[in-house]
Design an enzyme around this catalytic site. Structure first.
Site, PDB file in Angstrom:
ATOM      1  N   ASP A  72     -67.563 -34.733 -48.265  1.00 52.19           N
ATOM      2  CA  ASP A  72     -67.415 -34.277 -46.874  1.00 52.19           C
ATOM      3  C   ASP A  72     -67.960 -35.342 -45.914  1.00 52.19           C
ATOM      4  OD1 ASP A  72     -66.616 -31.561 -47.791  1.00 52.19           O
ATOM      5  OD2 ASP A  72     -68.664 -31.565 -48.558  1.00 52.19           O
ATOM      6  N   HIS A 122     -70.709 -26.675 -49.047  1.00 48.32           N
ATOM      7  CA  HIS A 122     -69.458 -27.402 -49.311  1.00 48.32           C
ATOM      8  C   HIS A 122     -68.324 -26.375 -49.314  1.00 48.32           C
ATOM      9  CE1 HIS A 122     -66.391 -30.010 -50.805  1.00 48.32           C
ATOM     10  NE2 HIS A 122     -66.170 -29.194 -51.824  1.00 48.32           N
TER      11      HIS A 122
HETATM   12  N1  LIG Z   1     -68.115 -30.782 -54.375  1.00 44.01           N
HETATM   13  C1  LIG Z   1     -66.974 -31.367 -54.049  1.00 44.01           C
HETATM   14  O1  LIG Z   1     -66.884 -32.084 -53.056  1.00 44.01           O
HETATM   15  C2  LIG Z   1     -65.719 -31.171 -54.864  1.00 44.01           C
HETATM   16  C3  LIG Z   1     -65.705 -30.299 -55.910  1.00 44.01           C
HETATM   17  N2  LIG Z   1     -64.563 -30.135 -56.660  1.00 44.01           N
HETATM   18  C4  LIG Z   1     -64.649 -29.198 -57.788  1.00 44.01           C
HETATM   19  O2  LIG Z   1     -64.853 -29.944 -58.989  1.00 44.01           O
HETATM   20  C5  LIG Z   1     -64.443 -29.165 -60.100  1.00 44.01           C
HETATM   21  C6  LIG Z   1     -63.615 -29.991 -61.064  1.00 44.01           C
HETATM   22  O3  LIG Z   1     -62.420 -30.408 -60.451  1.00 44.01           O
HETATM   23  P1  LIG Z   1     -61.236 -31.057 -61.324  1.00 44.01           P
HETATM   24  O4  LIG Z   1     -61.773 -32.128 -62.202  1.00 44.01           O
HETATM   25  O5  LIG Z   1     -60.155 -31.382 -60.384  1.00 44.01           O
HETATM   26  O6  LIG Z   1     -60.822 -29.800 -62.201  1.00 44.01           O
HETATM   27  P2  LIG Z   1     -60.012 -29.763 -63.560  1.00 44.01           P
HETATM   28  O7  LIG Z   1     -59.570 -28.350 -63.742  1.00 44.01           O
HETATM   29  O8  LIG Z   1     -59.027 -30.878 -63.629  1.00 44.01           O
HETATM   30  O9  LIG Z   1     -61.132 -30.078 -64.653  1.00 44.01           O
HETATM   31  C7  LIG Z   1     -62.174 -29.226 -64.929  1.00 44.01           C
HETATM   32  C8  LIG Z   1     -62.564 -29.448 -66.383  1.00 44.01           C
HETATM   33  O10 LIG Z   1     -63.746 -28.702 -66.627  1.00 44.01           O
HETATM   34  C9  LIG Z   1     -63.658 -28.208 -67.941  1.00 44.01           C
HETATM   35  N3  LIG Z   1     -64.607 -27.107 -68.106  1.00 44.01           N
HETATM   36  C10 LIG Z   1     -64.462 -25.802 -67.738  1.00 44.01           C
HETATM   37  N4  LIG Z   1     -65.530 -25.095 -68.135  1.00 44.01           N
HETATM   38  C11 LIG Z   1     -66.371 -25.954 -68.739  1.00 44.01           C
HETATM   39  C12 LIG Z   1     -67.621 -25.809 -69.369  1.00 44.01           C
HETATM   40  N5  LIG Z   1     -68.225 -24.629 -69.476  1.00 44.01           N
HETATM   41  N6  LIG Z   1     -68.212 -26.915 -69.904  1.00 44.01           N
HETATM   42  C13 LIG Z   1     -67.601 -28.093 -69.832  1.00 44.01           C
HETATM   43  N7  LIG Z   1     -66.405 -28.307 -69.262  1.00 44.01           N
HETATM   44  C14 LIG Z   1     -65.796 -27.236 -68.721  1.00 44.01           C
HETATM   45  C15 LIG Z   1     -62.189 -27.825 -68.100  1.00 44.01           C
HETATM   46  O11 LIG Z   1     -61.820 -27.744 -69.472  1.00 44.01           O
HETATM   47  C16 LIG Z   1     -61.517 -28.978 -67.378  1.00 44.01           C
HETATM   48  O12 LIG Z   1     -61.194 -30.053 -68.258  1.00 44.01           O
HETATM   49  C17 LIG Z   1     -63.711 -27.956 -59.501  1.00 44.01           C
HETATM   50  O13 LIG Z   1     -64.617 -26.870 -59.477  1.00 44.01           O
HETATM   51  C18 LIG Z   1     -63.408 -28.393 -58.083  1.00 44.01           C
HETATM   52  O14 LIG Z   1     -63.266 -27.307 -57.211  1.00 44.01           O
HETATM   53  C19 LIG Z   1     -63.430 -30.858 -56.416  1.00 44.01           C
HETATM   54  C20 LIG Z   1     -63.393 -31.748 -55.380  1.00 44.01           C
HETATM   55  C21 LIG Z   1     -64.531 -31.944 -54.504  1.00 44.01           C
HETATM   56  O1  LIG Z   2     -61.175 -26.994 -53.179  1.00 47.34           O
HETATM   57  C1  LIG Z   2     -61.292 -27.787 -54.120  1.00 47.34           C
HETATM   58  O2  LIG Z   2     -61.258 -27.498 -55.338  1.00 47.34           O
HETATM   59  C2  LIG Z   2     -61.536 -29.234 -53.795  1.00 47.34           C
HETATM   60  C3  LIG Z   2     -62.712 -29.454 -52.944  1.00 47.34           C
HETATM   61  O3  LIG Z   2     -63.767 -28.849 -53.066  1.00 47.34           O
HETATM   62  C4  LIG Z   2     -62.585 -30.481 -51.909  1.00 47.34           C
HETATM   63  O4  LIG Z   2     -61.604 -31.213 -51.925  1.00 47.34           O
HETATM   64  O5  LIG Z   2     -63.469 -30.561 -51.044  1.00 47.34           O
END
Ligand SMILES: NC(=O)C1=CN([C@@H]2O[C@H](COP(=O)(O)OP(=O)(O)OC[C@H]3O[C@@H](n4cnc5c(N)ncnc54)[C@H](O)[C@@H]3O)[C@@H](O)[C@H]2O)C=CC1
Ligand SMILES: O=C([O-])CC(=O)C(=O)O
Length: 333
Positions: A165, A193
């Site tokens: 952000d 967030h």
């Molecule tokens: N804080 C921030 O600024 C942001 C946060 N996010 C969040 O990050 C997270 C991951 O995003 P992506 O990689 O795009 O999702 P994704 O769905 O591509 O990958 C998530 C992975 O986590 C694994 N997973 C699920 N439960 C698990 C567990 N108990 N132990 C280990 N691995 C586990 C899944 O098998 C999957 O491979 C989401 O919650 C998303 O909302 C995404 C963008 C920005």
């Molecule tokens: O909403 C989502 O999963 C992705 C997210 O947190 C972001 O892009 O800030």
């Protein structure tokens, strides 16, 4: 064997959700040295659910194929105890995404089932100096849950990612002013967030000039704040899937600054509140922060005008509601 010129210092970095989108964008940069610098060798430990272990092993094959000089080892596991064993840095990326029809309480409960046990495993197995960044959403509250299950780990080691952000705010302002992000200082993201976050330009400067004298309030309120706060949704709409490389890049920035120290300007991070700026003690909220000696410090003494106060309070109220909901679900221990 030739005499090794490898740096003497090695750190264990655990990444959960390693086979996911963010994991794929993150691991190669960690292994290249972008996160912990050129003097630190890396031992990677990748945690996945059983169904995704094979995909994570595939990523490990590619990591080997990069022949990164700093990468000592890559272990893939579905055991949290093994994954966090000796961890110096833990990036908690894996989370349960919201699916259609899922209520907020269901989402919090599903993630409590992940972040509670992971907090316990960190407590029992990580290195004493462990530093944790929670990326998986809802990041602030997931960090709160993990910390509650790790009574032996100082709570200031648990942080949530709001650096994406912060970086989005820098980028939008730089585009507006036609300057480089490097020329901008004093931007803060406050709160959660989520769309309630408050990207704050009150104390920002660009090329040394106060930003409030360079842009009008209408742009800040009508364009800048909603654009930054809803950027995640915009990326999902345009890209067809959520921010991954930018999230990975922000995670690298967060940990690098935490471990190696911030440059002369502050940044934003979700840290456990000590009561600063009226944010209730114990909530994981985004603040203006600097790091030195490996610890975040909340920047003190900033004036908070009424417009900012209202926005901060709104986002903090959302964090309190999330905390109360997970407490009621028994997820805070
Ligand atoms: N804080 C921030 O600024 C942001 C946060 N996010 C969040 O990050 C997270 C991951 O995003 P992506 O990689 O795009 O999702 P994704 O769905 O591509 O990958 C998530 C992975 O986590 C694994 N997973 C699920 N439960 C698990 C567990 N108990 N132990 C280990 N691995 C586990 C899944 O098998 C999957 O491979 C989401 O919650 C998303 O909302 C995404 C963008 C920005
Ligand atoms: O909403 C989502 O999963 C992705 C997210 O947190 C972001 O892009 O800030």
């Amino acid at each position: 064997m030739p005499e090794s010129a490898a740096p003497p210092h090695a750190m264990t970095v655990t990444v959960t959700g390693a086979a996911g989108q963010i994991g794929y964008a993150l691991l190669f940069r960690i292994a290249s040295g972008a996160m912990l610098g050129p003097d630190t060798r890396i031992r990677l430990k990748l945690l996945e659910i059983p169904a995704a272990v094979r995909a994570a092993e595939g990523t490990a094959l590619e990591l080997a194929d990069c022949a990164f000089p700093l990468l000592d080892s890559v272990d893939v596991t579905d055991s949290a105890a093994a994954a966090f064993d000796g961890a110096h840095v833990a990036l908690l990326v894996g989370a349960r995404p919201r699916t259609a029809g899922m209520e907020r309480a269901d989402l919090l409960a599903a993630n409590g089932g992940i972040f509670g046990p992971q907090g316990r495993a960190i407590n029992d197995h990580a290195a004493d100096s462990v530093r944790i960044l929670v990326v998986g959403n809802p990041a602030n509250t997931n960090a709160l849950i993990a910390a509650a299950h790790a009574p032996d780990v100082p709570s200031d080691r648990f942080t949530a990612m709001t650096r994406l952000d912060h970086n989005r705010a820098l980028a939008q302002l730089a585009i507006k002013l036609g300057c480089r992000t490097e020329e901008i200082e004093g931007v803060t993201v406050w709160g959660n967030h989520s769309a309630s976050q408050y990207p704050d330009l009150t104390h920002a400067t660009a090329g040394g000039q106060p930003v409030p004298s360079l842009v009008d309030e209408e742009w800040i309120e009508g364009d800048f704040i909603p654009r930054v706060a809803k950027r995640g949704a915009e990326v999902i709409e345009v890209r067809g899937s959520s921010s991954a490389a930018s999230a990975a890049s922000a995670a690298i920035d967060h940990v690098r600054d935490w471990v190696l120290g911030t440059p002369d300007r502050w940044t934003s991070a979700g840290v456990v509140s000590d009561g600063s700026y009226g944010v209730p003690e114990g909530l994981v909220s985004s603040f203006p922060v600097r790091s030195s000696g490996g610890a975040w410090e909340i920047v003190q003494g900033l004036e908070v005008p009424p417009f900012s106060r209202e926005r901060i309070d709104t986002s903090v109220a959302e964090l309190e509601a999330e905390r109360d909901a997970v407490r009621e679900l028994g997820l805070l221990g």
